[in-house]
Write a protein that holds these residues in place. Structure first.
Motif, short mmCIF file in Angstrom:
data_model
loop_
_atom_site.label_atom_id
_atom_site.label_comp_id
_atom_site.label_asym_id
_atom_site.label_seq_id
_atom_site.Cartn_x
_atom_site.Cartn_y
_atom_site.Cartn_z
N PRO A 5 64.67 47.23 41.34
CA PRO A 5 66.03 47.75 41.31
C PRO A 5 67.48 46.90 41.70
N THR A 6 68.32 47.21 41.07
CA THR A 6 69.56 46.72 41.24
C THR A 6 70.63 47.70 41.59
N ALA A 7 71.89 47.44 41.59
CA ALA A 7 72.88 48.44 42.07
C ALA A 7 72.94 48.45 43.58
N LEU A 8 72.40 47.57 44.30
CA LEU A 8 71.92 47.56 45.82
C LEU A 8 72.93 47.23 46.48
N PHE A 9 73.68 46.09 46.06
CA PHE A 9 74.77 45.45 46.99
C PHE A 9 75.99 46.36 47.05
N GLU A 10 76.19 46.89 45.82
CA GLU A 10 77.54 47.87 45.86
C GLU A 10 77.27 48.97 46.73
N GLY A 28 81.97 39.32 48.10
CA GLY A 28 81.29 38.59 47.29
C GLY A 28 80.83 39.28 45.67
N PHE A 29 81.45 40.42 45.50
CA PHE A 29 81.12 41.39 44.65
C PHE A 29 82.22 40.79 43.64
N MET A 62 76.75 35.83 51.97
CA MET A 62 77.69 36.20 50.92
C MET A 62 79.05 36.32 51.29
N GLY A 63 79.96 36.18 50.02
CA GLY A 63 81.44 36.52 50.54
C GLY A 63 82.02 35.19 50.51
#
Lengths: 380, 137
Positions: A120-125, A20-21, B16-17
């Motif tokens: 804050p973001t850059a969390l999923f990665e 999902g990125f 997600m995904g």
């Protein structure tokens, strides 16, 4: 701490997109980079873990001191915002997450550059994409990254009544992914969730009750995760309604306004002078010069509410300071460690009240911005 | 001796995904304002809605000060104000304007008196800064 050049996985686009990125490349430029990674040893990870826990404790102590004596004006907060802060702090409204940006090169203590305590973001990665990268590339090694598990635990421990709504600016890919990922972890904690755009929130007035914020199905919102800064919420049409609803839960809670504000940096230095994880900071440039322990180092000016490096200016000697168009703080400038032509910044995550892991972003410029690249890490 | 691992033992996603598809919102921006019907009595309200959907409340512009008692009405649920203009199928979660909106014939058959007024809510009071700036940090 070393930067290693690597051969990217042959199918890395597909691998990360399956998760999902979908913003690994932004405007044709790489955001996710796996042609390199950072390597730490376990002692360095311990240092980062301990420093993050220590800084979190300092921040909570700072919030308590500010609330006790009402030093809101120094953070640019008016009486209305201060009321929300005090109410949420005294109610012990729980925090879900935050990311401290640290300057660390493997030698000497990590230094807090700023605390992204509200949105804050850059969390999923950090939580997901680099974890799967590690499983593929260095399966026998470890990573300072239990963000995912700790998020699920934090949601499970968070008091709420019924469902939690998740609002963000969903037209923005990174915001949508961050919000959806947090919603994913909340669902794994057994919570019923609803997603909506921040603009889709409605207000249902009532004369007999306080009224209610409502979702698209006109259901009252009792608990709201919002990936939307408090200072913006309080500057918009619905702001007067917020205080009418003392039982509504906001994630992050209003007291985080004190920490997501760069004016917390001078207050932290005042409360904890010479703390090894802090840098001298002041609202006045002239005052800062007298505080600095390292003669000859520069000064950086940061706007109180700047995001993604926006408005940050490094002030060198002999260079006239450009005019500031918003309230700003001055902080001793410590250059980020550079590896080749890349400057590396460590984002250290607090989930609930625990250090949970790190994500690194790097840039050819010494100021980290929203165009900076995310690079995975491992340690052994 | 090795200590416990610092990484998550597993990282699974339920929402997600690509395999599961992303989150698709039923409605996107721009959305609409909302309104609710005001009824003189509970009986009139339940002609249009269920008992669970009918709640006592006072008009927003009612007199509640100066010693004058507030007059309470019964109100149906909030529904989208653009219900007459919508060309797409309605959101199944939206309660709509109530049965009496189907006209005088339906009202006569139902035996109710219909709403005595409509009160408006709103949408879009948050988000104006987000249209022009980055939000995350």
């Amino acid at each position: 701490m070393r930067r290693l050049a690597l051969e990217p996985r042959r199918d890395w686009h597909r691998r990360v997109e399956e998760l999902g990125f979908d913003f690994h490349t932004i405007d044709g430029e790489p955001y996710w980079r796996e042609d390199a990674c950072y390597h730490f040893d376990s002692a360095e990870i311990d240092v980062l873990d301990d420093a993050t826990a220590e800084l979190h404790a300092l921040c909570l102590e700072a919030v308590d001191r500010i609330v006790r004596v009402g030093r809101y004006a120094e953070l640019g907060l008016d009486d209305y915002a201060a009321g929300l802060v005090e109410r949420s702090w005294r109610a012990c409204a729980p925090t879900l997450y935050g990311r401290m940006d640290l300057r660390y090169d493997g030698e000497g203590p990590p230094k807090l550059l700023e605390y992204n305590a509200d949105t804050p973001t850059a969390l999923f990665e950090a939580a997901v994409v680099q974890w799967h990268w590690l499983e593929d590339v260095f399966p026998g090694t470890d990573q300072f990254n239990s963000i995912h598990e700790k998020l699920i635990d934090a949601w499970a421990a968070m008091p709420h009544s019924g469902k939690i709504h998740f609002a963000a600016c969903r037209s923005q890919a990174e915001d949508r992914a961050t919000c959806d990922y947090l919603r994913d972890t909340a669902m794994q904690a057994g919570i019923d969730t609803v997603a909506l755009d921040i603009e889709e929130i409605g207000w249902a007035p009532s004369a007999a009750t306080a009224g209610a914020f409502i979702d698209l199905a006109d259901t009252p919102i009792h608990s709201l995760f919002k990936l939307y800064p408090w200072e913006w919420l309080l500057d918009e049409e619905y702001a007067p309604h917020i205080a009418k609803l003392p039982d509504m839960r906001w994630i992050e809670p209003p007291w985080k306004m004190l920490l997501s504000n760069k004016s917390i940096l001078p207050l932290l230095w005042e409360f904890f002078p010479d703390h090894p994880n802090l840098l001298p900071a002041s609202h006045r440039r002239g005052e800062l010069a007298g505080m600095m322990r390292s003669p000859g180092v520069g000064i950086v000016r940061k706007p109180r509410h700047g995001r993604e490096g926006e408005g940050i200016v490094v002030l060198g000697s002999g260079i006239d300071e450009p005019p500031a168009d918003a309230p700003a703080v001055y902080q001793e400038f410590r250059q980020l460690p550079h590896f080749g032509d890349r400057y590396a910044l460590i984002g250290s995550w607090i989930i609930g009240d625990k250090p949970a892991g790190i994500g690194l972003r790097e840039d050819a410029d010494r100021i980290t911005r929203n165009t900076s690249c995310f690079v995975p890490h491992y340690f052994d | 001796m090795l200590g416990p691992e610092r990484k998550s033992s597993k990282v699974q996603l339920v929402l997600m995904g690509a395999a599961l598809g992303g989150v698709a919102l039923a409605e996107g921006w721009p959305s609409t304002d909302v309104q609710r019907n005001r009824y003189a009595s509970l009986d009139d309200c339940v002609t249009d809605y269920s008992y669970a959907q009918c709640n006592p409340d006072a008009p927003l512009n009612g007199n509640s000060g100066n010693g004058v008692a507030t007059h309470y009405y019964y109100y149906g649920p909030w529904y989208r104000s653009d219900f007459r203009n919508r060309t797409t199928s309605s959101d199944p979660a939206d309660p709509g304007p109530g049965r009496s909106d189907r006209g005088a014939h339906a009202l006569a058959l139902s035996g109710g008196h219909g709403p005595v007024g409509v009160e408006a809510g709103s949408r879009g009071g948050f988000g104006s800064h987000g249209r022009v700036s980055a939000r995350g940090s």
